[in-house]
Design a protein around this motif. Structure first.
Motif, short mmCIF file in Angstrom:
data_model
loop_
_atom_site.label_atom_id
_atom_site.label_comp_id
_atom_site.label_asym_id
_atom_site.label_seq_id
_atom_site.Cartn_x
_atom_site.Cartn_y
_atom_site.Cartn_z
N PHE A 80 0.71 -1.08 -0.09
CA PHE A 80 -0.03 0.01 0.02
C PHE A 80 0.73 1.09 0.15
CE2 PHE A 80 -2.73 -3.21 1.65
CZ PHE A 80 -3.82 -2.96 1.17
N ALA A 84 0.44 0.63 5.48
CA ALA A 84 -0.59 -0.10 6.13
C ALA A 84 0.02 -1.31 6.95
CB ALA A 84 -1.48 -0.60 5.19
N PHE A 86 0.94 -3.11 10.43
CA PHE A 86 0.10 -3.42 11.78
C PHE A 86 0.95 -2.81 12.82
CE2 PHE A 86 -0.71 -7.23 9.39
CZ PHE A 86 -2.00 -6.62 8.60
N HIS A 88 0.83 -2.27 16.04
CA HIS A 88 0.81 -2.92 17.45
C HIS A 88 1.75 -4.14 17.18
CE1 HIS A 88 -2.59 -5.28 15.47
NE2 HIS A 88 -2.08 -6.14 16.19
N MET A 89 2.33 -4.65 16.04
CA MET A 89 3.10 -5.76 15.96
C MET A 89 4.63 -5.18 15.48
SD MET A 89 0.88 -8.30 13.64
CE MET A 89 -0.90 -8.53 13.83
N PHE A 97 2.92 -12.35 9.66
CA PHE A 97 1.31 -12.39 9.90
C PHE A 97 0.63 -13.28 8.77
CE2 PHE A 97 -2.84 -10.74 8.77
CZ PHE A 97 -3.51 -10.52 10.21
N LEU A 133 9.12 -1.72 16.41
CA LEU A 133 7.57 -1.57 16.05
C LEU A 133 7.67 -0.40 14.77
CD1 LEU A 133 6.11 -1.36 19.46
CD2 LEU A 133 5.60 -2.90 17.84
N GLN A 136 8.85 3.13 14.84
CA GLN A 136 10.20 3.34 14.93
C GLN A 136 11.13 3.23 13.67
OE1 GLN A 136 9.30 0.70 18.74
NE2 GLN A 136 11.51 0.66 18.31
N ARG A 149 6.25 -8.24 3.92
CA ARG A 149 5.31 -8.86 4.44
C ARG A 149 4.53 -9.28 3.19
NH1 ARG A 149 0.91 -4.82 7.20
NH2 ARG A 149 0.50 -4.24 5.17
N VAL B 161 -11.16 6.69 17.96
CA VAL B 161 -9.72 5.81 17.46
C VAL B 161 -10.27 4.99 16.35
CG1 VAL B 161 -8.38 3.86 18.27
CG2 VAL B 161 -9.00 5.65 20.13
N ASP B 166 -7.12 3.12 9.89
CA ASP B 166 -6.89 3.02 8.25
C ASP B 166 -7.28 1.69 7.69
OD1 ASP B 166 -5.94 3.46 5.75
OD2 ASP B 166 -3.77 3.52 6.23
N VAL B 169 -5.34 -0.68 6.23
CA VAL B 169 -4.90 -2.05 7.23
C VAL B 169 -5.71 -3.18 7.02
CG1 VAL B 169 -4.16 -2.67 9.76
CG2 VAL B 169 -3.60 -0.14 8.58
N ALA B 172 -4.76 -4.81 3.86
CA ALA B 172 -3.86 -5.57 3.91
C ALA B 172 -3.85 -6.98 4.64
CB ALA B 172 -2.69 -4.66 4.72
N ALA B 173 -4.68 -6.97 5.71
CA ALA B 173 -4.78 -8.18 6.14
C ALA B 173 -5.57 -9.23 5.37
CB ALA B 173 -5.67 -8.00 7.61
N ARG B 186 -7.21 -10.16 15.19
CA ARG B 186 -5.48 -9.84 15.50
C ARG B 186 -5.08 -8.55 14.86
NH1 ARG B 186 -2.07 -14.77 13.89
NH2 ARG B 186 -3.46 -16.64 14.69
N VAL B 187 -5.91 -7.77 14.25
CA VAL B 187 -5.60 -6.56 13.75
C VAL B 187 -6.45 -5.44 14.49
CG1 VAL B 187 -5.21 -5.02 11.70
CG2 VAL B 187 -4.78 -7.38 11.66
N PRO B 190 -6.70 -5.38 18.71
CA PRO B 190 -5.49 -4.98 19.50
C PRO B 190 -5.36 -3.44 19.27
CG PRO B 190 -5.04 -6.86 18.11
CD PRO B 190 -6.31 -6.47 17.91
N THR B 191 -5.63 -2.89 18.14
CA THR B 191 -5.56 -1.51 18.16
C THR B 191 -6.32 -0.75 18.94
OG1 THR B 191 -5.14 -2.13 15.85
CG2 THR B 191 -5.26 0.09 16.07
N ARG B 272 3.57 0.75 24.72
CA ARG B 272 4.48 -0.20 24.46
C ARG B 272 5.67 0.19 23.67
NH1 ARG B 272 3.35 -5.24 21.53
NH2 ARG B 272 5.37 -6.16 21.17
N HIS B 273 5.43 0.67 22.52
CA HIS B 273 6.27 0.86 21.63
C HIS B 273 7.08 2.18 22.22
CE1 HIS B 273 3.10 3.42 20.39
NE2 HIS B 273 3.83 4.45 20.00
N VAL B 276 9.87 0.75 24.53
CA VAL B 276 10.71 -0.24 23.73
C VAL B 276 11.69 0.90 23.47
CG1 VAL B 276 11.21 -1.28 21.81
CG2 VAL B 276 9.05 -1.87 23.22
N TRP B 277 11.36 1.87 22.66
CA TRP B 277 12.12 3.15 22.11
C TRP B 277 12.94 3.67 23.03
CZ3 TRP B 277 14.31 4.09 17.94
CH2 TRP B 277 14.53 5.28 17.41
N MET B 280 15.85 1.43 24.12
CA MET B 280 16.91 1.09 23.00
C MET B 280 17.94 2.39 23.04
SD MET B 280 15.39 -0.46 20.06
CE MET B 280 14.49 1.03 19.45
#
Lengths: 354, 281
Positions: A80, A84, A86, A88-89, A97, A133, A136, A149, B161, B166, B169, B172-173, B186-187, B190-191, B272-273, B276-277, B280
């Motif tokens: 895309f 697009a 994910f 949160h992954m 995926f 993620l 980042q 992907r 939210v 988008d 997304v 894409a799945a 799964r997509v 969680p968002t 979470r992200h 993590v950032w 690092m």
């Protein structure tokens, strides 16, 4: 896999997005759909992916009708424009995926998934970012994750929507060449959408130029650039000078000069448009032969690989000309000098606006 | 704290000072008065009052019904938000506006209205009574009232939210072979999880403190349908201030612990992200 598109029509409300589109893409080919925004190129791509369904017409994969197949059944990798991903992954989970959502009996083991994802991440040179993620990563990195992907499910077709659209110029060039190399390595039938003619001409085996829901011309980059079939293609692919005039007795009359026509000219005794690219002019201080007209130098730009001149013809039209630095120095041109310019090559089309 | 970092809007000292002052005045001061009042009791007196069978029954009902109500709201609030965001239908704006009604209505009014409908001769209660289901004057009635007043929270937290989500997304799945259910689980889920959790926490907190709408439909039978806020009011009416504050403190601490837990969970989801950032760098 060979893709055929037959007689596709698609409207959104009153807007006709695609009209009678016929196209076939050979197995292993890398094809660019090129056109301005609103030309229907993305809609066509989405129809091939099964994300949009045509009002009429058919999409064939290897001769089999796939028009009614849903996106998830088409085995198409789609990249895309805005990636697009994910969000949160992690990068790894994004790439994995497509394998993890497979039905249990088709799903590879977790170790096999791990091996394949790592292999793909190495292919797109991102194996060192597997645990990050998407937020980042830089734009170019995200783009490559999106590509990895899409490739993870071993698609038979790869479709890319403006793959480099939102990247800055330098990254764009790099990724463009990288995509070409990648395609030469894995030979997957690929179609990408772009509005950047340079990108299409540089990367694709074949370029399909679209305008207002129709295909204007399909051919190799050389064909569409050197032998544009329509005024639109001529205009859209690179800079071009446009002269309005008439065709009279085998000659193009522009202003007060008559130019010899190339063999594939426009109908006689009719208004015509003559297209000449900036590098297709010869410039001289004295008249050479008959195919010339007088012009005055208005502006000179010597920054860059070629010298760009802007001239004004006797009848007032602006003409853009490109020449080598050597030639420019030999001529010793300056502002307001009068010169004679003659087109070496030109394309003549009937003037539809007259 | 990032005091040294330059920001286009300065004034950390001023804003932080104001925040602390404001929180103290509006929240901490009344709460500490509550604690001070309770110190009139010795520890054993406090424990005895706070753990009477009647009080324990009321905690069970209050927290239990609030949790059930907030859970129902999390599920159906998500559904309502989904419909309001994803589909265009006549009267959508009207529906959207109606979501906030439980906020605007005086709680006593909603309590009386719910009782009228769910009592055994009410519009709905009449049809449920032959099936052996009684709602008004049972713990079930408490759940109904708490679900009613908590509805807007989840809808209003999830809606923005979902609007930002988008659509590409999802596509894409799908193009990667995910089924509709897999795409959702799964997509999408969680968002939305942090927003759902926030809505759940707000609905839950509101339900714990809710009084007006519940007392009409619950019937207020001690040991069976008496909620903790009512028990506190009952004690106040008997001029048993110390007793009332003892129970109030239990309610306060339990609520705070639960909300803290939910906030921690949510922080793990949404930040979470960022963590993590930081780790690092």
């Amino acid at each position: 896999m060979k893709i055929e598109v037959r007689g596709i029509n698609k409207t959104f409300g009153a807007f006709t997005a695609l009209k009678d589109i016929d196209l076939s893409v050979e197995s292993g080919e890398l094809v660019a759909l090129l056109g301005p925004s609103g030309s229907g190129k993305t809609t066509l791509l989405r129809i091939i992916a099964g994300l949009e369904f045509p009002d009429r017409g058919a999409v064939l994969f290897d001769g089999e009708d796939a028009t009614q197949r849903k996106a998830r059944e088409r085995r198409v990798g789609f990249v895309f424009q805005h990636y697009a991903l994910f969000r949160h992954m992690t990068v790894f989970d994004n790439v994995a995926f497509g394998l993890r959502v497979r039905p249990r009996r088709e799903r590879p083991s977790e170790a096999e998934i791990r091996r394949r994802v790592n292999e793909l991440l190495r292919l797109v040179q991102l194996d060192w970012l597997a645990d990050r993620l998407p937020a980042q990563l830089s734009g170019g990195q995200r783009q490559r994750v999106a590509l990895a992907r899409a490739l993870a499910v071993e698609p038979q077709v790869l479709l890319l929507d403006e793959p480099f659209g939102s990247l800055d110029a330098k990254v764009r060039q790099e990724l463009r060449r990288w995509l070409r190399r990648l395609h030469d390595e894995i030979h997957i039938t690929s179609i990408f959408v772009t509005h950047d003619q340079e990108e299409a001409l540089e990367v694709a085996d074949r370029v399909v130029v679209m305008n207002r829901g129709r295909i204007e011309q399909a051919g190799t980059p050389e064909e569409v650039y050197n032998h544009p079939a329509t005024p639109f293609v001529c205009d859209f692919l690179g800079n071009v000078n446009l002269f309005r005039g008439r065709v009279e007795g085998g000659k193009a009359i522009i202003g007060n000069v008559a130019l010899d026509l190339p063999e594939d000219g426009a109908p006689d005794a009719a208004p015509a448009v003559v297209y000449v690219r900036p590098h297709q002019f010869d410039i001289d201080e004295r008249p050479q032969g008959r195919n010339h007209f007088r012009a005055r130098v208005k502006h000179i730009n010597t920054a860059g690989p070629v010298v760009k001149l802007e001239l004004a013809t006797e009848w007032g039209d602006a003409v853009h000309v490109e020449m080598s630095h050597e030639r420019f120095r030999a001529l010793q041109l300056a502002r307001d000098v009068e010169v004679f310019i003659s087109p070496r090559e030109m394309r003549v089309f009937p003037d539809s606006t007259a | 704290m990032t005091l040294k970092e330059r920001s286009i809007l300065p004034g950390f000292g001023l804003t932080m000072g104001f925040t602390l002052f404001y929180l103290s005045l509006i929240v901490l001061l009344p709460l500490s008065a509550l604690v001070i009042k309770a110190t009139a009791l010795t520890w054993s007196e406090f424990w005895a009052i706070a753990t009477t069978p009647r009080a324990l029954a009321s905690y069970r009902l209050s927290f239990g019904a609030s949790l059930v109500g907030a859970t129902i709201n999390a599920a159906f609030g998500l559904l309502v938000a989904w419909v309001l965001v994803r589909y265009d239908f006549p009267g959508r704006r009207l529906f959207d506006a109606m979501i906030d009604l439980p906020f605007a209505l005086p709680t006593a009014v909603s309590g009386i209205a719910l009782t009228a409908i769910y009592s055994s001769n009410g519009w709905i209660g009449r049809h449920l009574a032959p099936l052996g289901i009684k709602i008004a004057y049972t713990p079930l009635g408490v759940v109904v009232a708490l679900t009613f007043i908590g509805l807007p929270f989840v809808v209003r937290t999830v809606q923005p939210v979902l609007e930002d989500f988008d659509r590409e997304v999802e596509e894409a799945a799908a193009s990667l072979g995910a089924s509709r259910w897999q795409t959702f689980a799964r997509v999408i889920l969680p968002t939305l999880a942090p927003a759902i959790l926030t809505g759940f926490a707000l609905a839950f907190a509101r339900a714990i403190g809710e009084y007006g709408s519940v007392i009409f439909i619950s019937g207020n039978m001690p040991m069976r349908t008496e909620i903790t806020p009512l028990l506190i009011v009952t004690k106040l009416e008997q001029f048993d201030y110390a007793g009332a504050t003892a129970i109030a403190i239990v309610l306060l601490l339990a609520s705070f612990a639960l909300l803290l837990l939910i906030n921690l969970l949510q922080w793990r989801f949404s930040d979470r992200h960022r963590t993590v950032w930081r780790a690092m760098r």
